[in-house]
Design a protein around this motif. Sequence first.
Motif, short mmCIF file in Angstrom:
data_model
loop_
_atom_site.label_atom_id
_atom_site.label_comp_id
_atom_site.label_asym_id
_atom_site.label_seq_id
_atom_site.Cartn_x
_atom_site.Cartn_y
_atom_site.Cartn_z
N SER A 169 -3.18 -2.09 7.62
CA SER A 169 -4.10 -2.77 8.40
C SER A 169 -5.42 -2.81 7.62
O SER A 169 -6.38 -3.42 8.14
CB SER A 169 -4.35 -2.44 9.74
OG SER A 169 -4.94 -1.10 9.88
N GLY A 170 -5.59 -1.84 6.52
CA GLY A 170 -6.72 -1.95 5.92
C GLY A 170 -7.58 -1.14 6.23
O GLY A 170 -9.03 -1.11 5.80
N ASP A 171 -7.31 -0.16 7.35
CA ASP A 171 -8.55 0.85 8.06
C ASP A 171 -8.35 2.16 7.36
O ASP A 171 -8.01 3.21 7.75
CB ASP A 171 -7.96 0.92 9.55
CG ASP A 171 -8.92 1.69 10.41
OD1 ASP A 171 -10.15 2.34 9.63
OD2 ASP A 171 -8.60 2.12 11.58
N LEU A 172 -9.01 2.04 6.16
CA LEU A 172 -9.17 3.26 5.23
C LEU A 172 -9.82 4.45 5.81
O LEU A 172 -9.61 5.47 5.85
CB LEU A 172 -9.68 2.98 3.88
CG LEU A 172 -8.57 1.97 3.12
CD1 LEU A 172 -9.06 1.72 1.82
CD2 LEU A 172 -7.12 2.44 3.07
N ALA A 173 -10.88 3.89 6.58
CA ALA A 173 -11.72 4.81 7.33
C ALA A 173 -10.80 5.77 8.34
O ALA A 173 -11.23 7.03 8.53
CB ALA A 173 -12.91 4.35 8.18
N ALA A 174 -9.81 5.45 8.70
CA ALA A 174 -8.82 6.07 9.54
C ALA A 174 -8.13 7.27 8.85
O ALA A 174 -7.75 8.00 9.43
CB ALA A 174 -8.02 5.36 10.45
N LEU A 175 -7.79 6.96 7.67
CA LEU A 175 -6.82 7.72 6.92
C LEU A 175 -7.23 9.26 6.93
O LEU A 175 -6.38 10.21 6.91
CB LEU A 175 -6.74 7.25 5.42
CG LEU A 175 -6.11 5.97 5.46
CD1 LEU A 175 -5.96 5.43 4.09
CD2 LEU A 175 -4.83 5.55 6.47
N PRO A 176 -8.28 9.81 6.32
CA PRO A 176 -8.68 11.19 6.21
C PRO A 176 -8.38 12.12 7.58
O PRO A 176 -7.94 13.20 7.19
CB PRO A 176 -10.28 11.10 6.05
CG PRO A 176 -10.47 10.06 5.50
CD PRO A 176 -9.87 8.92 6.10
N ALA A 177 -8.49 11.53 8.67
CA ALA A 177 -7.97 12.30 9.79
C ALA A 177 -6.49 13.05 10.01
O ALA A 177 -6.16 13.76 10.54
CB ALA A 177 -8.46 11.57 11.20
N HIS A 178 -5.95 12.22 9.04
CA HIS A 178 -4.33 12.46 9.00
C HIS A 178 -3.96 13.54 7.78
O HIS A 178 -2.91 14.19 7.86
CB HIS A 178 -3.58 11.24 8.60
CG HIS A 178 -3.52 10.08 9.53
ND1 HIS A 178 -4.74 9.22 9.56
CD2 HIS A 178 -2.90 9.76 10.38
CE1 HIS A 178 -4.53 8.29 10.54
NE2 HIS A 178 -3.39 8.55 10.90
N PHE A 179 -4.99 14.17 7.18
CA PHE A 179 -4.75 15.09 6.10
C PHE A 179 -5.72 16.51 6.58
O PHE A 179 -6.69 16.37 6.83
CB PHE A 179 -5.22 14.63 4.80
CG PHE A 179 -4.36 13.27 4.43
CD1 PHE A 179 -3.09 13.54 3.79
CD2 PHE A 179 -4.95 12.05 4.65
CE1 PHE A 179 -2.31 12.47 3.57
CE2 PHE A 179 -3.99 10.95 4.14
CZ PHE A 179 -2.80 11.29 3.59
#
Length: 129
Positions: A19-29
Amino acid sequence: MSEHPNAALVRRLHDAFTSGDLAALPAHFAEDAVWELPGRGTIAGEYKGPEAIVGFLRRSFELSGGTLRVKLLALMGDDWGAVHVQEVTAEHGGRRLACVEVLAHQIVDGRIVHTYHRPDQYAVDAFFG
């Protein structure tokens, strides 16, 4: 039957990326997470930490001219982590990418600690250079 929590985590990661929500990605790692992509192309390497991993994902999208598309084909999770199969397509600069990739995510305490990314290496190296 409900989805294993590790599969649900990877599904949220996939949905945020597509969806292009790259700001949400770091929380997964996890802070010391590693994303491993073999090969000899410009995007191959070992990315360490959420910032570097998200930078790699962002760069992949940019190098595709914004055409990179990822479709989730299968997702399995257990206490070790999750494995997903995805179809990847892109078209840019007269080059076309169409391949199936397998990604195995080791997950500890609800965060990805290591991703083993296994694409069609020849296709990925040829597309990204």
